[in-house]
Scaffold this motif. Structure first.
Motif, mmCIF file in Angstrom:
data_model
loop_
_atom_site.group_PDB
_atom_site.id
_atom_site.type_symbol
_atom_site.label_atom_id
_atom_site.label_comp_id
_atom_site.label_asym_id
_atom_site.label_seq_id
_atom_site.Cartn_x
_atom_site.Cartn_y
_atom_site.Cartn_z
ATOM 1 N N GLY A 295 0.868 -1.212 0.039
ATOM 2 C CA GLY A 295 0.157 -0.080 -0.001
ATOM 3 C C GLY A 295 0.670 1.134 -0.179
ATOM 4 N N ALA A 296 0.349 2.300 0.471
ATOM 5 C CA ALA A 296 1.075 3.624 0.646
ATOM 6 C C ALA A 296 1.897 3.775 1.678
ATOM 7 C CB ALA A 296 0.129 4.626 0.476
ATOM 8 N N SER A 414 2.594 7.735 0.286
ATOM 9 C CA SER A 414 1.713 8.916 -0.058
ATOM 10 C C SER A 414 2.138 10.109 1.043
ATOM 11 C CB SER A 414 0.359 8.641 0.450
ATOM 12 O OG SER A 414 0.154 8.119 1.954
ATOM 13 N N GLN A 415 1.759 11.362 0.630
ATOM 14 C CA GLN A 415 2.041 12.335 1.534
ATOM 15 C C GLN A 415 1.541 12.137 3.036
ATOM 16 O OE1 GLN A 415 3.921 15.255 0.523
ATOM 17 N NE2 GLN A 415 3.838 15.558 2.654
ATOM 18 N N SER A 416 0.339 11.747 3.248
ATOM 19 C CA SER A 416 -0.409 11.598 4.495
ATOM 20 C C SER A 416 0.556 10.551 5.180
ATOM 21 C CB SER A 416 -1.774 11.150 4.678
ATOM 22 O OG SER A 416 -1.844 9.764 3.789
ATOM 23 N N LEU A 418 3.762 9.897 4.772
ATOM 24 C CA LEU A 418 4.994 10.558 5.153
ATOM 25 C C LEU A 418 5.065 11.663 6.055
ATOM 26 C CD1 LEU A 418 8.110 11.421 4.532
ATOM 27 C CD2 LEU A 418 7.198 12.770 2.830
ATOM 28 N N GLN A 419 3.633 12.565 6.126
ATOM 29 C CA GLN A 419 3.590 13.377 7.276
ATOM 30 C C GLN A 419 3.389 12.828 8.575
ATOM 31 O OE1 GLN A 419 3.870 16.805 6.791
ATOM 32 N NE2 GLN A 419 3.808 16.748 9.103
ATOM 33 N N LYS A 420 2.535 11.477 8.636
ATOM 34 C CA LYS A 420 2.628 10.624 9.796
ATOM 35 C C LYS A 420 3.970 10.361 10.362
ATOM 36 C CE LYS A 420 0.337 6.786 11.487
ATOM 37 N NZ LYS A 420 -0.333 5.465 11.381
ATOM 38 N N PHE A 421 5.140 9.918 9.608
ATOM 39 C CA PHE A 421 6.061 9.430 9.984
ATOM 40 C C PHE A 421 7.037 10.802 10.540
ATOM 41 C CE2 PHE A 421 10.855 9.792 8.649
ATOM 42 C CZ PHE A 421 11.212 8.578 9.440
ATOM 43 N N VAL A 422 6.982 11.957 9.854
ATOM 44 C CA VAL A 422 7.627 13.153 10.309
ATOM 45 C C VAL A 422 7.254 13.392 11.742
ATOM 46 C CG1 VAL A 422 7.963 15.691 9.722
ATOM 47 C CG2 VAL A 422 8.105 14.002 7.909
ATOM 48 N N ASP A 423 5.797 13.381 12.068
ATOM 49 C CA ASP A 423 5.306 13.958 13.125
ATOM 50 C C ASP A 423 5.599 13.160 14.347
ATOM 51 O OD1 ASP A 423 3.659 15.963 11.923
ATOM 52 O OD2 ASP A 423 1.931 15.040 11.453
ATOM 53 N N LEU A 424 5.631 11.457 13.948
ATOM 54 C CA LEU A 424 6.034 10.620 15.095
ATOM 55 C C LEU A 424 7.507 10.713 15.347
ATOM 56 C CD1 LEU A 424 4.049 7.401 13.925
ATOM 57 C CD2 LEU A 424 4.029 8.462 16.147
ATOM 58 N N ALA A 425 8.455 10.870 14.448
ATOM 59 C CA ALA A 425 9.923 11.209 14.462
ATOM 60 C C ALA A 425 9.924 12.388 15.478
ATOM 61 C CB ALA A 425 10.755 11.409 13.028
ATOM 62 N N ARG A 426 9.293 13.605 15.104
ATOM 63 C CA ARG A 426 9.395 14.917 16.244
ATOM 64 C C ARG A 426 8.986 14.302 17.590
ATOM 65 N NH1 ARG A 426 7.161 19.369 12.006
ATOM 66 N NH2 ARG A 426 8.904 19.206 10.532
ATOM 67 N N GLU A 427 7.903 13.756 17.676
ATOM 68 C CA GLU A 427 7.208 13.330 19.031
ATOM 69 C C GLU A 427 8.263 12.534 19.600
ATOM 70 O OE1 GLU A 427 3.971 13.553 21.612
ATOM 71 O OE2 GLU A 427 4.244 14.436 19.575
ATOM 72 N N SER A 428 9.010 11.419 19.092
ATOM 73 C CA SER A 428 9.558 10.515 19.645
ATOM 74 C C SER A 428 11.054 11.229 20.099
ATOM 75 C CB SER A 428 10.236 9.508 18.654
ATOM 76 O OG SER A 428 8.946 8.741 18.366
ATOM 77 N N THR A 463 -6.231 13.616 14.421
ATOM 78 C CA THR A 463 -6.138 14.868 14.270
ATOM 79 C C THR A 463 -5.870 15.306 12.863
ATOM 80 O OG1 THR A 463 -5.091 14.949 16.332
ATOM 81 C CG2 THR A 463 -4.761 16.974 15.091
ATOM 82 N N LYS A 464 -6.797 16.197 12.135
ATOM 83 C CA LYS A 464 -6.598 16.240 11.082
ATOM 84 C C LYS A 464 -6.006 17.508 10.806
ATOM 85 C CE LYS A 464 -11.147 14.661 9.512
ATOM 86 N NZ LYS A 464 -12.605 14.552 8.756
ATOM 87 N N LYS A 465 -5.975 18.525 11.808
ATOM 88 C CA LYS A 465 -5.119 19.663 11.605
ATOM 89 C C LYS A 465 -3.686 19.657 12.030
ATOM 90 C CE LYS A 465 -9.160 22.817 13.200
ATOM 91 N NZ LYS A 465 -9.364 23.704 14.207
ATOM 92 N N LYS A 466 -2.845 20.518 11.284
ATOM 93 C CA LYS A 466 -1.453 20.442 11.711
ATOM 94 C C LYS A 466 -1.177 20.472 13.046
ATOM 95 C CE LYS A 466 3.020 22.078 10.227
ATOM 96 N NZ LYS A 466 3.813 23.058 9.176
ATOM 97 N N LYS A 467 -0.317 19.635 13.654
ATOM 98 C CA LYS A 467 -0.280 19.540 14.906
ATOM 99 C C LYS A 467 0.685 20.622 15.552
ATOM 100 C CE LYS A 467 -0.890 16.140 17.570
ATOM 101 N NZ LYS A 467 -0.489 15.097 18.236
#
Length: 502
Positions: A295-296, A414-416, A418-428, A463-467
């Motif tokens: 998948g994506a 997909s872009q979504s 990739l953005q999930k990966f970036v958000d989780l990396a920052r959180e970690s 969460t749909k908005k940018k965190k």
């Protein structure tokens, strides 16, 4: 983040141990971490029945239990500050009684990463079973193609395989006819020929179709055979019941075999590489960044390329670039496959070890920070040169195939995702940074355990908005709690409250 402790084995009389030891220092049994003992031979003599030595004295179970208990009563476990001089600390402790033996241990993230690697990596028995399965499939294929070889590739051989991973197999037909172009029997000449076909891809499809039919009808233990011949890389997929492996058989796929060799080299030249790759893969799977269903999502191969690229970017570099490995190659290492230059040094002993001494704990945090702030919108990841390059296409994530350089191995992402990966990396990265400042208590999750909690991913997926940054969100949460507490206190005036304390 690191918790240090020291275990002391003292030879104090039992009658004196309570008054001389436990009064000045406490026997702490709640420190998190794993205690690694370094007990001298005389301390282990009662356990010699389990060592396998020939001149051992076998002891009763009750005797072993009694001596272990007495040993424990002569031992104290002390919680000490993180950065302390061991020599001064031991000198201070010796004032309270003689110390016959001691050991220091550290409960740090490095240990957690290495334990994760040890628990999930392929065992020697599992690896041998994979080669045996290939040999059994080779026997079937040899009925049609004598002298062919079925070789494992991918996770089964590159050093990054996890227990339970699929078995990727490559039907190698290149050796046919090289050793004996003609086989003779008496006065007769026997020659094997293949009919001409329109293209190499069609030949591959026909070969796999025949092998697939044979495995389906006559392959011992081969069930659920699927012929996926229209994929970019045609394959036959089946389950091998005897070994329990899910198998993918391809042919004309020598570049994949060469990629496996390259990853094996990268994983072998520095012990930190495999531990970091295993951890990142485990982290990604815990947060549904990867999936066994196509998948994506980001694939494990893409994550491995990202880890290698990150380690090439350290100062000094932990891993060499592919171009540098090419400069070390000899004439015998030269390898051109389908017009692609797959040349690199094959002798690991000629690769100079890295002078970088960074810990796994630091590398894990820096990995998350590096890719949490990476310019994915304009840069491509390239382990051949070990540096960012302008993206040649508009895919959200671009990771150049190390050999087929025109291909993007992460084009499916997909872009979504990739953005999930970036958000989780920052959180970690933020979580690890906070643990450096505020060490958790003994009954609190810490280190790698906090990164594998699925709650972070679930809250982010809804969460749909940018965190906002994690620190700002937690700050707002605390302010909300304070305001709610103030409001509640106004509404509960005159009411009796009861509190309990453990």
């Amino acid at each position: 983040m690191a918790t240090r402790g020291v275990g002391l084995l003292t030879r104090l009389p039992l009658c004196a141990q309570r008054s001389r030891v436990l009064h000045p220092i406490h026997r702490l049994l709640t420190c998190p971490g794993t205690v690694a003992t370094d007990v001298r031979r005389e301390e282990q003599s009662f356990g010699s029945a389990e060592t396998g030595s020939e001149d051992r004295t076998l002891k009763r179970f009750s005797e072993v239990q009694k001596e272990r208990r007495e040993q424990a009563q002569r031992t104290v476990l002390i919680h000490c500050p993180n950065k302390i001089s061991e020599k001064k600390f031991l000198k201070y402790l010796s004032q309270h009684g003689p110390i016959s033996n001691h050991f220091f241990y550290e409960s740090i993230i490095d240990d957690q990463l290495n334990i994760l690697l040890k628990e999930f990596q392929l065992t020697e028995e599992n690896t041998r079973l994979r080669y045996l399965t290939c040999s059994l499939i080779e026997d079937v294929a040899a009925a049609y193609f004598p002298d062919c070889a079925v070789r494992p590739f991918g996770s089964s051989v590159n050093g990054f395989g996890k227990l339970g991973c699929d078995l990727d197999m490559f039907l190698d037909l290149d050796e046919i006819g090289k050793s004996d172009a003609h086989k003779t029997s008496g006065n007769f000449l026997m020659e094997f020929q293949v009919k001409n076909v329109a293209s190499e891809r069609i030949a591959t499809q026909k070969i796999l179709s025949v092998i697939g039919e044979c495995l389906d009808h006559f392959g011992p233990g081969c069930v659920g055979v699927q012929k996926i011949l229209n994929a970019r890389c045609p394959l036959v997929r089946f389950s091998h019941q005897a070994s329990g492996f899910q198998c993918d058989l391809t042919t004309n796929n020598r570049i994949a075999l060469k990629s496996s060799e390259l990853l094996y080299i990268y994983g072998a030249v520095d012990p930190r590489v495999r531990a970091l790759v295993f951890t990142i893969r485990c982290w990604a799977r815990a947060h549904s960044l990867t999936s066994s269903i196509p998948g994506a999502w980001i694939t494990n191969f893409s994550l491995t390329m990202m880890v290698i690229f990150f380690l090439q970017r350290r100062s000094p570099p932990i891993l060499p670039t592919l171009d540098y490995l090419k400069t070390l190659a000899d004439a015998e290492d030269k390898c051109i496959i389908e017009g692609h230059n797959c040349t690199f040094i094959c002798d690991l002993n000629r690769i100079k070890p890295s002078e970088n001494a960074e810990t796994l704990e630091l590398l894990l945090k820096e990995f998350f920070e590096f890719f949490g702030n990476f310019s994915f919108n304009k840069n491509s990841i390239n382990i051949r040169q070990g540096k960012e390059q302008n993206k040649p296409e508009s895919s959200p994530l671009h990771i150049q195939n190390p050999f087929e350089t025109s291909l993007n191995i992460s084009k499916n992402v997909s872009q979504s995702q990739l953005q999930k990966f970036v958000d989780l990396a920052r959180e970690s990265a933020w979580i690890l940074e906070q643990e450096d400042k505020d060490h958790p208590s003994s009954n609190q999750l810490w280190g790698l355990a906090t990164l594998l909690l699925p709650s972070v991913a679930k809250s982010m997926s809804h969460t749909k908005k940018k965190k906002k940054p994690a620190s700002e969100r937690i700050k707002n949460l605390l302010e909300s709690i304070r305001s709610s507490s103030t409001e509640n206190s106004k509404n509960t005036v005159g009411k009796r409250t009861v509190s309990t304390q453990a």
